[in-house]
Design an enzyme around this catalytic site. Structure first.
Site, PDB file in Angstrom:
ATOM      1  N   GLY A 107       5.186   5.699  -6.247  1.00 43.16           N
ATOM      2  CA  GLY A 107       5.258   5.146  -7.814  1.00 43.16           C
ATOM      3  C   GLY A 107       6.471   4.377  -7.901  1.00 43.16           C
ATOM      4  CB  ALA A 108       7.173   0.845  -8.883  1.00 47.31           C
ATOM      5  CD  GLN A 127      -2.275   7.136  -4.927  1.00 44.93           C
ATOM      6  OE1 GLN A 127      -3.490   6.801  -4.664  1.00 44.93           O
ATOM      7  NE2 GLN A 127      -1.511   6.244  -4.196  1.00 44.93           N
ATOM      8  CG  ASP A 160       3.662  -0.463  -7.244  1.00 49.51           C
ATOM      9  OD1 ASP A 160       2.722  -0.322  -7.715  1.00 49.51           O
ATOM     10  OD2 ASP A 160       4.529   0.283  -6.740  1.00 49.51           O
ATOM     11  CG  ASN A 208      -0.594  -0.745 -10.779  1.00 45.58           C
ATOM     12  OD1 ASN A 208       0.466  -0.294 -10.525  1.00 45.58           O
ATOM     13  ND2 ASN A 208      -1.651  -0.435 -11.451  1.00 45.58           N
ATOM     14  CE  LYS A 209      -1.643   2.626  -4.903  1.00 43.34           C
ATOM     15  NZ  LYS A 209      -1.099   2.365  -3.459  1.00 43.34           N
TER      16      LYS A 209
HETATM   17  O1  MRU Z   1       1.223   3.508  -3.580  1.00 43.77           O
HETATM   18  P1  MRU Z   1       1.720   4.309  -4.562  1.00 43.77           P
HETATM   19  O2  MRU Z   1       1.138   5.620  -4.841  1.00 43.77           O
HETATM   20  O3  MRU Z   1       3.314   4.179  -4.616  1.00 43.77           O
HETATM   21  O4  MRU Z   1       1.471   3.030  -5.764  1.00 43.77           O
HETATM   22  C1  MRU Z   1       1.761   3.418  -7.343  1.00 43.77           C
HETATM   23  C2  MRU Z   1       1.358   2.438  -8.205  1.00 43.77           C
HETATM   24  O5  MRU Z   1       0.636   1.419  -8.096  1.00 43.77           O
HETATM   25  C3  MRU Z   1       1.828   2.972  -9.646  1.00 43.77           C
HETATM   26  O6  MRU Z   1       0.431   2.382 -10.514  1.00 43.77           O
HETATM   27  C4  MRU Z   1       2.928   1.915 -10.012  1.00 43.77           C
HETATM   28  O7  MRU Z   1       3.873   2.284  -8.984  1.00 43.77           O
HETATM   29  C5  MRU Z   1       3.492   2.122 -11.392  1.00 43.77           C
HETATM   30  S1  MRU Z   1       4.098   3.894 -11.332  1.00 43.77           S
HETATM   31  C6  MRU Z   1       4.913   4.064 -12.972  1.00 43.77           C
END
Ligand code: MRU
Length: 346
Positions: free
Chosen positions: A46-47, A195, A236, A246-247
């Site tokens: 998560g960013a 996730q 992200d 984003n994801k």
């Molecule tokens: O690969 P990850 O689990 O780090 O990806 C996370 C995401 O894409 C979240 O949606 C993003 O970081 C926002 S978290 C507040």
């Protein structure tokens, strides 16, 4: 509150998100390399959480330094910063946090190694504390977009686990729920690493926020049936024209939302903004290992040795985004102008 990451007795303690929801296990990192490995292997993800982990990892590496003079210390500090920032390429917060630690050192570059260690520890703890405060603020600001009776779809995990605490997209949901709004959440499971199913469902269940888990390919059908009023996700990286990384799967959700006339909101702190990048196609998209696609919990779900693609993120063009919620206000299209204004706000 869920403790995602902490600084305990000069160690970085984090909840191992690869084991959730079945096991709640905390990992203590004693060396910066262990923090880097935790980011890479997504024990922490998560960013914003990655940004906080980076800052604490750098402070930890600095603290362990045996350098006896400032020159040697600065050389080692730079190696640590490079090692930490080489862990994952997409989340802007990782580079933002590393830059902030570098800037701090630059402004005290005549200090002794012992003084610099203290300064870096204080700065990392400040980043951690600020992250929680920022999320709470963003929650309050974003909650005004959510109304009684809303069914809200979220993708991935943008909750307390993806931050130092409270969450971005889930922070907005949490704030609306705390204001006694009658909301219900649809949680995308979020393949390949789940996730949504593993982490968002775990958080919402703990908080008692009503939700229903769906597989990613169900969202369109539910939208077409009028079952979803709003979509809210984290980010992200957000670039100057409002394009959002984003994801993986976020783009598909955004296209479906537009097709069905549903508002699509992004919630992210200003540390996720990368206004030096004009548009989304330049954002580096992490490609992860094939086993994340071919296996679930270590069990093969595809024939062995098949060819796999596994981009961990996608880019949602700004034209699909209704608003971007930050800790200092809500940006609306045209994003070029509104994001710049929010970035400059005190
Ligand atoms: O690969 P990850 O689990 O780090 O990806 C996370 C995401 O894409 C979240 O949606 C993003 O970081 C926002 S978290 C507040």
């Amino acid at each position: 509150m869920i403790k995602t990451i902490e600084w305990v007795d000069s160690k970085v303690r984090l909840i191992d998100q690869t084991k959730l929801p079945s096991v709640e296990e905390y990992v203590d990192c004693r060396e910066w390399q262990e923090v880097a490995e935790a980011i890479k292997s997504m024990k922490i993800r998560g960013a914003p959480a990655i940004g906080v982990a980076a800052a604490l990892g750098i402070a930890l590496g600095a603290k362990n330094s045996q350098a006896t003079n400032t020159n040697d210390f600065l050389k080692e500090f730079e190696e640590i910063c490079e090692g930490i920032s080489a862990t994952r390429p997409t989340a802007r917060n990782l580079f933002w946090a590393t830059e902030r630690m570098r800037t701090k050192v630059q402004s005290h570059k005549n200090s002794s190694p012992e003084e610099l260690k203290q300064i870096l520890e204080e700065e990392a703890l400040k980043i951690l504390k600020e992250d929680i405060e920022i999320n709470e603020e963003m929650g309050k600001i974003g909650a005004e977009l959510l109304k009684d009776g809303d069914n809200i779809l979220t993708h991935c995990n943008a909750g307390a686990l993806a931050t130092a605490g409270y969450g971005t997209a889930l922070g907005v949901i949490r704030a609306a729920f705390d204001e006694h709004k009658k909301i219900h959440i649809f949680v995308d499971e979020t393949r390949p690493l789940l996730q949504g199913a593993r982490l968002t469902a775990w958080e919402l269940k703990k908080e008692g926020i009503p939700f229903t888990l769906i597989t990613d390919n169900m969202a369109g059908f539910l939208m077409s049936q009028g079952k979803i009023e709003k979509v809210i996700v984290g980010a992200d990286r957000i670039v100057a024209n409002g394009d959002v990384a984003n994801k993986i799967g976020t783009y598909s959700v955004a296209v479906l939302a537009k097709e069905n006339g549903i508002p699509f909101y992004v919630a992210a702190p200003r540390s996720t903004l990368d206004l030096s990048m004009a548009s989304g196609e330049k954002i580096p998209v992490e490609e992860r290992g094939p086993q994340e696609v071919t296996q679930i919990n270590g069990s093969l779900i595809a024939p062995a040795q098949v060819k796999v693609r596994n981009p961990a993120f996608d880019i949602t063009p700004h034209s699909y985004i209704s608003a971007i919620i930050t800790e200092v206000g809500i940006a609306k299209p045209p994003f070029g102008e509104s994001l710049r204004r929010l970035a400059q706000k005190n």
